[in-house]
Design a protein around this motif. Structure first.
Motif, PDB file in Angstrom:
ATOM      1  N   SER A 109       0.548  -1.179   0.002  1.00 48.84           N
ATOM      2  CA  SER A 109      -0.002  -0.080   0.268  1.00 48.84           C
ATOM      3  C   SER A 109       0.831   1.223   0.105  1.00 48.84           C
ATOM      4  O   SER A 109       1.489   1.457  -0.848  1.00 48.84           O
ATOM      5  N   LEU A 110       0.687   2.160   1.027  1.00 47.98           N
ATOM      6  CA  LEU A 110       1.567   3.377   1.391  1.00 47.98           C
ATOM      7  C   LEU A 110       2.955   2.962   0.871  1.00 47.98           C
ATOM      8  O   LEU A 110       3.848   3.646   0.143  1.00 47.98           O
ATOM      9  N   GLY A 111       3.414   1.699   1.626  1.00 49.93           N
ATOM     10  CA  GLY A 111       4.674   1.311   1.503  1.00 49.93           C
ATOM     11  C   GLY A 111       5.401   1.241  -0.078  1.00 49.93           C
ATOM     12  O   GLY A 111       6.527   1.334  -0.386  1.00 49.93           O
ATOM     13  N   GLU A 195       2.485   9.897  13.791  1.00 52.51           N
ATOM     14  CA  GLU A 195       2.896   8.856  13.060  1.00 52.51           C
ATOM     15  C   GLU A 195       1.794   8.680  11.968  1.00 52.51           C
ATOM     16  O   GLU A 195       1.933   8.586  10.623  1.00 52.51           O
ATOM     17  N   LEU A 196       0.570   8.422  12.472  1.00 52.15           N
ATOM     18  CA  LEU A 196      -0.623   8.405  11.639  1.00 52.15           C
ATOM     19  C   LEU A 196      -0.715   9.751  10.630  1.00 52.15           C
ATOM     20  O   LEU A 196      -1.029   9.433   9.616  1.00 52.15           O
ATOM     21  N   ALA A 197      -0.662  10.729  11.235  1.00 48.89           N
ATOM     22  CA  ALA A 197      -1.133  11.881  10.393  1.00 48.89           C
ATOM     23  C   ALA A 197      -0.018  12.096   9.382  1.00 48.89           C
ATOM     24  O   ALA A 197      -0.352  12.253   8.217  1.00 48.89           O
ATOM     25  N   SER A 198       1.234  11.898   9.605  1.00 51.50           N
ATOM     26  CA  SER A 198       2.224  12.146   8.713  1.00 51.50           C
ATOM     27  C   SER A 198       2.205  11.003   7.647  1.00 51.50           C
ATOM     28  O   SER A 198       2.042  11.264   6.256  1.00 51.50           O
ATOM     29  N   ARG A 199       1.801   9.835   7.967  1.00 50.43           N
ATOM     30  CA  ARG A 199       1.439   8.650   6.880  1.00 50.43           C
ATOM     31  C   ARG A 199       0.482   8.977   5.846  1.00 50.43           C
ATOM     32  O   ARG A 199       0.465   8.632   4.833  1.00 50.43           O
ATOM     33  N   LEU A 200      -0.611   9.421   6.671  1.00 48.23           N
ATOM     34  CA  LEU A 200      -1.832   9.846   5.800  1.00 48.23           C
ATOM     35  C   LEU A 200      -1.601  10.943   4.716  1.00 48.23           C
ATOM     36  O   LEU A 200      -2.269  10.953   3.764  1.00 48.23           O
TER      37      LEU A 200
END
Length: 260
Positions: A109-111, A195-200
């Motif tokens: 996915s994002l990775g 961590e979540l906000a930056s990844r999204l």
């Protein structure tokens, strides 16, 4: 959830492969967490990059299997980066720190998107020898969230987790898949707001992969190939294992195809 967390394989992984924490940026709050397993004499390992909800632990089964066959495998968790260029620069510094000139990248996915962007970023001095992409994407516009990408940093953690959980499969499913989802939910709970906000943000900010810059990289794409046949006579799964909502979606698609 507990069944996977205390499984013999997971316990063996945690007890035999040490978690390393590495800082390569001037900002010492940016810490890369990784598991590096297999023969260190291998200079072109495969590196696993997790999805939005993942941590370095989520690939423990792949790490154990591949190292058992003699591969060197690195499973990592990235620090808080708010833009793609910053991520790519940080990842390049990490590879320099690990003294790895070229690597194979597996991204989920994002990775997978980050893996492609890094291959694009280093195309003039290639650092990526091959890519394996699992349920990934090459253009963030598919999420129709580019307009909200700059507001994730304002959202509380519980709301960010709700956004991510909304993408998880529901309804009847194979027990192993259910255990896997429970494990990913557990890993999601371990991530903090930044961590979540930056990844999204990375997942949704307006960007796409420039194909001509990665055309010389060997790419393997892993997708959920059989799902397109759910609800048809060609389905390779029992209808009892498919939730009603998915059957309805596939039925409407079939009707549309018949009309054409």
């Amino acid at each position: 959830m507990e069944e996977i967390k205390v499984s013999p394989d997971y316990n063996w992984f945690r007890s035999t492969v040490p978690l390393k924490r590495i800082i390569v940026d001037d900002d010492d709050s940016k810490v890369w967490s990784l598991y590096d397993a297999g023969p260190k004499s291998v200079r072109c390992p495969i590196i696993f990059l997790p999805p939005v909800s993942g941590t370095a632990e989520v690939f423990f089964q792949q790490v154990l299997a591949l190292t058992g066959w003699g591969y060197r495998v690195i499973s990592l968790q990235y620090p808080v980066y708010w833009d793609l260029l910053e991520f790519c620069d940080g990842f390049r510094k990490l590879l320099d720190h690990l003294q790895l000139d070229k690597v194979h990248l597996f991204g989920a996915s994002l990775g997978g998107f980050l893996a492609q962007k890094f291959a694009e970023y280093t195309h003039k001095s290639p650092r990526v020898h091959s890519l394996v992409l699992c349920n990934s994407f090459s253009d963030t516009s598919i999420f129709n969230q580019t307009w909200t990408a700059n507001s994730f940093w304002l959202m509380p953690a519980f709301l960010l987790k709700k956004i991510v959980l909304g993408n998880f499969a529901r309804g009847p499913m194979d027990p192993k898949m259910a255990d896997g989802i429970d494990f990913m939910v557990d890993r999601l709970e371990s991530l903090n707001q930044s961590e979540l906000a930056s990844r999204l943000t990375l997942n949704c900010q307006n960007s796409y992969v420039e194909p001509h810059k990665i055309k010389d990289v060997a790419v393997t794409i892993i997708d959920i190939h059989l799902r397109q046949f759910h609800g048809t006579r060609f389905a390779a799964i029992s209808p009892d294992m498919i939730n009603a909502e998915e059957l309805e979606v596939h039925a409407s698609r079939q009707d549309s195809d018949d009309d054409q």
